[in-house]
Design a protein around this motif. Structure first.
Motif, PDB file in Angstrom:
ATOM      1  N   ILE A  44      -8.711  34.699  11.268  1.00  0.00           N
ATOM      2  CA  ILE A  44      -8.322  34.027  12.511  1.00  0.00           C
ATOM      3  C   ILE A  44      -7.363  34.912  13.295  1.00  0.00           C
ATOM      4  CG2 ILE A  44      -6.975  32.092  13.435  1.00  0.00           C
ATOM      5  CD1 ILE A  44      -8.180  30.353  11.255  1.00  0.00           C
ATOM      6  N   GLN A  45      -6.404  35.499  12.608  1.00  0.00           N
ATOM      7  CA  GLN A  45      -5.422  36.339  13.289  1.00  0.00           C
ATOM      8  C   GLN A  45      -6.071  37.585  13.883  1.00  0.00           C
ATOM      9  OE1 GLN A  45      -1.492  36.080  11.807  1.00  0.00           O
ATOM     10  NE2 GLN A  45      -1.210  38.288  11.821  1.00  0.00           N
ATOM     11  N   LEU A  72     -16.481  39.218  12.110  1.00  0.00           N
ATOM     12  CA  LEU A  72     -15.550  38.109  12.285  1.00  0.00           C
ATOM     13  C   LEU A  72     -16.251  36.784  12.551  1.00  0.00           C
ATOM     14  CD1 LEU A  72     -12.675  39.761  14.335  1.00  0.00           C
ATOM     15  CD2 LEU A  72     -12.626  39.024  11.959  1.00  0.00           C
ATOM     16  N   ASP A  73     -17.248  36.788  13.449  1.00  0.00           N
ATOM     17  CA  ASP A  73     -17.936  35.533  13.748  1.00  0.00           C
ATOM     18  C   ASP A  73     -18.566  34.955  12.485  1.00  0.00           C
ATOM     19  OD1 ASP A  73     -17.203  35.868  16.337  1.00  0.00           O
ATOM     20  OD2 ASP A  73     -19.185  36.431  17.091  1.00  0.00           O
ATOM     21  N   GLN A  74     -19.231  35.807  11.737  1.00  0.00           N
ATOM     22  CA  GLN A  74     -19.875  35.340  10.511  1.00  0.00           C
ATOM     23  C   GLN A  74     -18.838  34.877   9.490  1.00  0.00           C
ATOM     24  OE1 GLN A  74     -22.386  38.267   8.698  1.00  0.00           O
ATOM     25  NE2 GLN A  74     -23.063  36.925   7.051  1.00  0.00           N
ATOM     26  N   GLU A  75     -17.763  35.634   9.370  1.00  0.00           N
ATOM     27  CA  GLU A  75     -16.707  35.282   8.419  1.00  0.00           C
ATOM     28  C   GLU A  75     -16.079  33.935   8.760  1.00  0.00           C
ATOM     29  OE1 GLU A  75     -13.995  36.272   5.141  1.00  0.00           O
ATOM     30  OE2 GLU A  75     -15.995  36.917   5.749  1.00  0.00           O
ATOM     31  N   LEU A  76     -15.774  33.740  10.035  1.00  0.00           N
ATOM     32  CA  LEU A  76     -15.142  32.490  10.447  1.00  0.00           C
ATOM     33  C   LEU A  76     -16.087  31.307  10.276  1.00  0.00           C
ATOM     34  CD1 LEU A  76     -13.226  33.817  13.559  1.00  0.00           C
ATOM     35  CD2 LEU A  76     -12.188  32.858  11.506  1.00  0.00           C
ATOM     36  N   ALA A 130      -5.027  26.088  15.264  1.00  0.00           N
ATOM     37  CA  ALA A 130      -5.077  27.293  16.093  1.00  0.00           C
ATOM     38  C   ALA A 130      -6.514  27.672  16.411  1.00  0.00           C
ATOM     39  CB  ALA A 130      -4.364  28.448  15.406  1.00  0.00           C
ATOM     40  N   ALA A 131      -7.383  27.640  15.412  1.00  0.00           N
ATOM     41  CA  ALA A 131      -8.780  28.032  15.610  1.00  0.00           C
ATOM     42  C   ALA A 131      -9.483  27.107  16.588  1.00  0.00           C
ATOM     43  CB  ALA A 131      -9.512  28.047  14.274  1.00  0.00           C
ATOM     44  N   VAL A 159       2.577  26.054  20.474  1.00  0.00           N
ATOM     45  CA  VAL A 159       1.258  26.649  20.266  1.00  0.00           C
ATOM     46  C   VAL A 159       1.186  27.122  18.825  1.00  0.00           C
ATOM     47  CG1 VAL A 159      -0.358  28.456  20.924  1.00  0.00           C
ATOM     48  CG2 VAL A 159       1.095  27.385  22.663  1.00  0.00           C
ATOM     49  N   PRO A 160       0.307  26.523  17.997  1.00  0.00           N
ATOM     50  CA  PRO A 160       0.219  26.934  16.588  1.00  0.00           C
ATOM     51  C   PRO A 160      -0.540  28.233  16.423  1.00  0.00           C
ATOM     52  CG  PRO A 160      -1.378  25.209  17.051  1.00  0.00           C
ATOM     53  CD  PRO A 160      -0.614  25.426  18.330  1.00  0.00           C
ATOM     54  N   ILE A 161       0.160  29.313  16.091  1.00  0.00           N
ATOM     55  CA  ILE A 161      -0.455  30.617  15.835  1.00  0.00           C
ATOM     56  C   ILE A 161       0.170  31.191  14.566  1.00  0.00           C
ATOM     57  CG2 ILE A 161      -0.753  32.973  16.646  1.00  0.00           C
ATOM     58  CD1 ILE A 161      -0.880  31.978  19.437  1.00  0.00           C
TER      59      ILE A 161
END
Length: 265
Positions: free
Chosen positions: A127-128, A176-180, A219-220, A263-265
Motif C-alpha cells: 500500500i505504501q 502492485l495491482d496484482q499484489e494488492l 487508507a487503501a 488522513v490515515p496513511i
C-alpha cells in the motif's frame, strides 16, 4: 503516567484509539516533521530509531520511564497490563477443555494473533509503495524522499518522462495491482468466513487486531488504491470500525492537535 509521543501525519492514532477503548488517561506530545517529512532528531533522544509512535510509562517506583515502540508491541503490552482477564479486545484464547494445548486455540484468537502482525508485516508495504507510485507520499517513510525521482509526476526532463511513466506503470500494473488485489480478495474472504458471522475480522466483537488493521484498510479505500465496489464486505468493515466511539474520539483528538482532517496513511 502514560505519555504518547507522536509525529504529525502518523499512524500513532491507533495507539490513541486503543487507549480510548481501555479508558486510560494519557498525555500526548506531538512533534512536527522536517523539510522532507523526516522525523526531528529530538525523537532519537527518547528512542534510538526516532520513530513514532513511542509510549513512555513512568512507574512510581522507577527512576526512568519504560519506553515502548512498534504499534503491535505497544498494543500487546497494554492489553497484557491494562486489558484485564476478560477484555473484549482480545478473544478467548483456548477452546474449552483444551487450555494450554498445542492447537487448542480458538479460531478467533488465531486470527487476532495473525492480524496484529499481518497489518504492518505484509499489508502495509505494498500500500505504501502504491501511494508513492501515485505521487501521494506517505510522509511517515523515508522512501518518499529516496524514490521521488521515480514518481509518475516527478519533475524530470520531458524526453525522460515517458520512460519514468512506463517504468512506474509497469511496476504498478504487473506487480502492485496484482499484489494488492491478492491481499484484498483474501480479506474479503476472511470477512465472509469470520467467526459468529463477523462483522469484524475475529468475530462479532471489535478486537485490537481491528484497531491495528484500520490504517492500511481505510487508507487503501479512502485513497482509491482499490475500488470499493469490488470489495463490499471490506468497505462495510471499514465503515464499521470508523463508527466506533473510540475511533472517533482518537480522530477528534488528532484533528484538534493538527488543525486539519485526519488522513490515515
Amino acid at each position: 503516567m502514560l505519555t504518547l509521543t507522536r509525529l504529525e501525519k502518523s499512524r500513532a492514532q491507533r495507539i490513541m484509539w486503543l487507549m480510548e477503548e481501555l479508558n486510560l488517561s494519557y498525555d500526548i506530545k506531538t512533534y512536527k516533521r522536517g523539510a522532507n517529512g523526516i522525523a526531528p532528531p529530538e525523537l532519537k533522544q527518547i528512542h534510538p530509531l526516532g520513530k513514532s509512535p513511542i509510549v513512555s510509562i513512568q512507574s512510581p517506583d522507577a527512576s526512568q520511564p519504560m519506553v515502548l515502540v512498534e504499534s503491535a508491541a505497544i498494543m500487546e503490552y497494554f492489553l497484557d497490563h491494562f486489558g484485564g482477564p476478560n477484555t473484549r479486545l482480545v478473544p478467548e484464547r483456548y477452546q474449552p477443555g483444551r487450555e494450554g494445548q498445542l492447537g487448542g486455540e480458538t479460531e478467533s484468537w488465531m486470527r487476532y494473533r495473525y492480524y496484529m502482525h499481518y497489518a504492518e508485516g505484509s499489508l502495509m508495504s505494498p500500500i505504501q509503495v502504491q501511494l508513492i507510485m501515485n505521487g501521494i507520499c506517505p510522509v511517515s517513510s523515508i522512501m518518499c524522499m529516496l524514490m521521488k525521482p521515480a514518481l509518475k509526476n516527478a519533475p524530470v526532463p520531458f524526453f525522460i518522462k515517458p520512460i519514468t511513466g512506463f517504468i512506474t506503470g509497469k511496476v504498478s500494473a504487473e506487480f502492485l495491482d496484482q499484489e494488492l488485489r491478492t491481499h484484498f480478495r483474501f480479506l474479503e474472504d476472511q470477512l465472509a468466513s469470520a467467526p459468529e458471522e463477523g462483522p469484524f475480522l475475529c468475530g462479532s466483537q471489535l478486537t485490537a487486531a481491528d484497531i491495528q488493521m484500520s490504517i492500511p484498510v481505510i487508507a487503501a479505500l479512502n485513497l482509491s488504491i482499490i475500488p470499493r465496489t469490488e470489495y463490499p464486505r471490506l468497505d462495510a468493515y471499514a465503515a464499521q470500525i470508523q463508527n466506533s466511539s473510540g475511533y472517533r474520539r482518537a480522530v477528534e483528538k488528532v484533528e484538534k492537535i493538527e488543525g486539519k482532517p485526519f488522513v490515515p496513511i
